[in-house]
Write an enzyme that holds these catalytic residues in place. Structure first.
Site, PDB file in Angstrom:
ATOM      1  N   GLY A  48       0.825  -1.202   0.000  1.00  0.00           N
ATOM      2  CA  GLY A  48       0.000   0.000   0.000  1.00  0.00           C
ATOM      3  C   GLY A  48       0.855   1.246   0.000  1.00  0.00           C
ATOM      4  N   ASP A  73       1.952  -2.065  -4.654  1.00  0.00           N
ATOM      5  CA  ASP A  73       0.644  -1.401  -4.759  1.00  0.00           C
ATOM      6  C   ASP A  73       0.146  -1.587  -6.191  1.00  0.00           C
ATOM      7  OD1 ASP A  73      -1.522   0.547  -4.874  1.00  0.00           O
ATOM      8  OD2 ASP A  73      -0.588   1.539  -3.155  1.00  0.00           O
ATOM      9  N   GLY A  77      -5.972   2.292  -6.306  1.00  0.00           N
ATOM     10  CA  GLY A  77      -6.706   2.825  -5.164  1.00  0.00           C
ATOM     11  C   GLY A  77      -7.434   1.757  -4.370  1.00  0.00           C
ATOM     12  N   SER A 126      -1.626  -7.750  -4.132  1.00  0.00           N
ATOM     13  CA  SER A 126      -0.829  -8.440  -3.127  1.00  0.00           C
ATOM     14  C   SER A 126      -0.787  -9.944  -3.402  1.00  0.00           C
ATOM     15  CB  SER A 126      -1.464  -8.165  -1.755  1.00  0.00           C
ATOM     16  OG  SER A 126      -0.765  -8.783  -0.726  1.00  0.00           O
ATOM     17  N   ASP A 143      -0.362  -1.851   4.849  1.00  0.00           N
ATOM     18  CA  ASP A 143      -1.242  -0.680   4.792  1.00  0.00           C
ATOM     19  C   ASP A 143      -1.988  -0.695   3.456  1.00  0.00           C
ATOM     20  OD1 ASP A 143      -2.429   1.706   5.567  1.00  0.00           O
ATOM     21  OD2 ASP A 143      -0.777   2.946   4.837  1.00  0.00           O
ATOM     22  N   HIS A 146      -8.442  -2.153   3.078  1.00  0.00           N
ATOM     23  CA  HIS A 146      -8.966  -2.289   4.428  1.00  0.00           C
ATOM     24  C   HIS A 146     -10.239  -3.126   4.495  1.00  0.00           C
ATOM     25  CE1 HIS A 146      -5.744   0.126   5.519  1.00  0.00           C
ATOM     26  NE2 HIS A 146      -6.316   1.031   6.290  1.00  0.00           N
TER      27      HIS A 146
HETATM   28 MG    MG Z   1      -3.254   3.480   6.306  1.00  0.00          MG
END
Ligand code: MG
Length: 212
Positions: A48, A73, A77, A126, A143, A146
């Site tokens: 991330g 990443d 987004g 990932s 990171d 989520h």
């Molecule tokens: Mg964060």
């Protein structure tokens, strides 16, 4: 870590506040601090990168040891960055293909921070990037997405590569559900219960462990 022993801000190659991102200064200083020791054990990896804010902290520490930071990443987004969502940034939207694209900005940040000799961008999801990964890592910073699925994938795909003595860091730890999403906290709890790590003091919303 309390106010009395907050780490000093590291010297960085650019104005860190000019980089878009969601990392607090005390969290960044802590990432730098641990990467400075962990990058002696092996290369580090962050999941991330977005526009490269955490990458500058981690990468600058890796650079001190002539180590490498893999910056993973897909640059499309996370959920909250998409068009119409809370953290959407029109500057990072490629309207030609109707997709987010933070990679161009990320590359600009790396060039301005003189980190092109240290940071290896891995532009991928990932799960795809981890499929044939075999390199032991000094530090992993999670990171990424989520959602529960994204966080679990990141934890399961990468935490096993951390060398003994190495560091696992997880951003956006909110033990109280009213403060934020629970997926990062859920993998923090998995790490704590795994028996593989010693817990280190949390800094702001940055959870930390050392691999046994
Ligand atoms: Mg964060």
């Amino acid at each position: 870590m309390n106010d009395q022993n907050t780490l000093p801000s590291p010297e960085l190659p650019l104005d860190i506040d000019s980089i878009k991102g969601f990392l607090a200064a005390d969290e960044g200083a802590t990432l730098y601090h641990y990467a400075l020791e962990a990058s002696k054990l092996g290369p580090c990896l962050e999941i991330g990168s977005y526009c490269g804010k955490s990458t500058v902290y981690l990468g600058s520490a890796c650079q001190q040891n002539q180590s490498t930071l893999f910056a993973l990443d897909h640059h499309r987004g996370s959920e909250e960055h998409q068009l119409g969502e809370e953290y959407h940034d029109p500057d990072l939207y490629d309207s030609g293909i109707a997709l987010m694209d933070s990679f161009r900005t990320f590359r600009t940040t790396m060039r301005e921070a003189n980190l092109d000799n240290t940071v290896v961008p891995v532009v991928s999801s990932s799960a795809t990037a981890s499929r044939h990964w075999a390199t032991p890592l000094g530090m992993v910073f999670i990171d990424g997405g989520h959602s529960e699925e994204a966080a679990q994938t990141d934890y399961r795909s990468w935490s096993t590569f951390i060398r003994p003595g190495g560091i696992l860091a997880i951003h956006d730890i909110f033990p109280n559900p009213e403060d934020g999403g629970q997926a990062p906290y859920n993998i923090w709890k998995l790490a704590k219960a795994s028996g593989l790590f010693d817990e280190l003091p949390t800094v702001n919303t940055l959870g930390l462990f050392r691999r046994r």
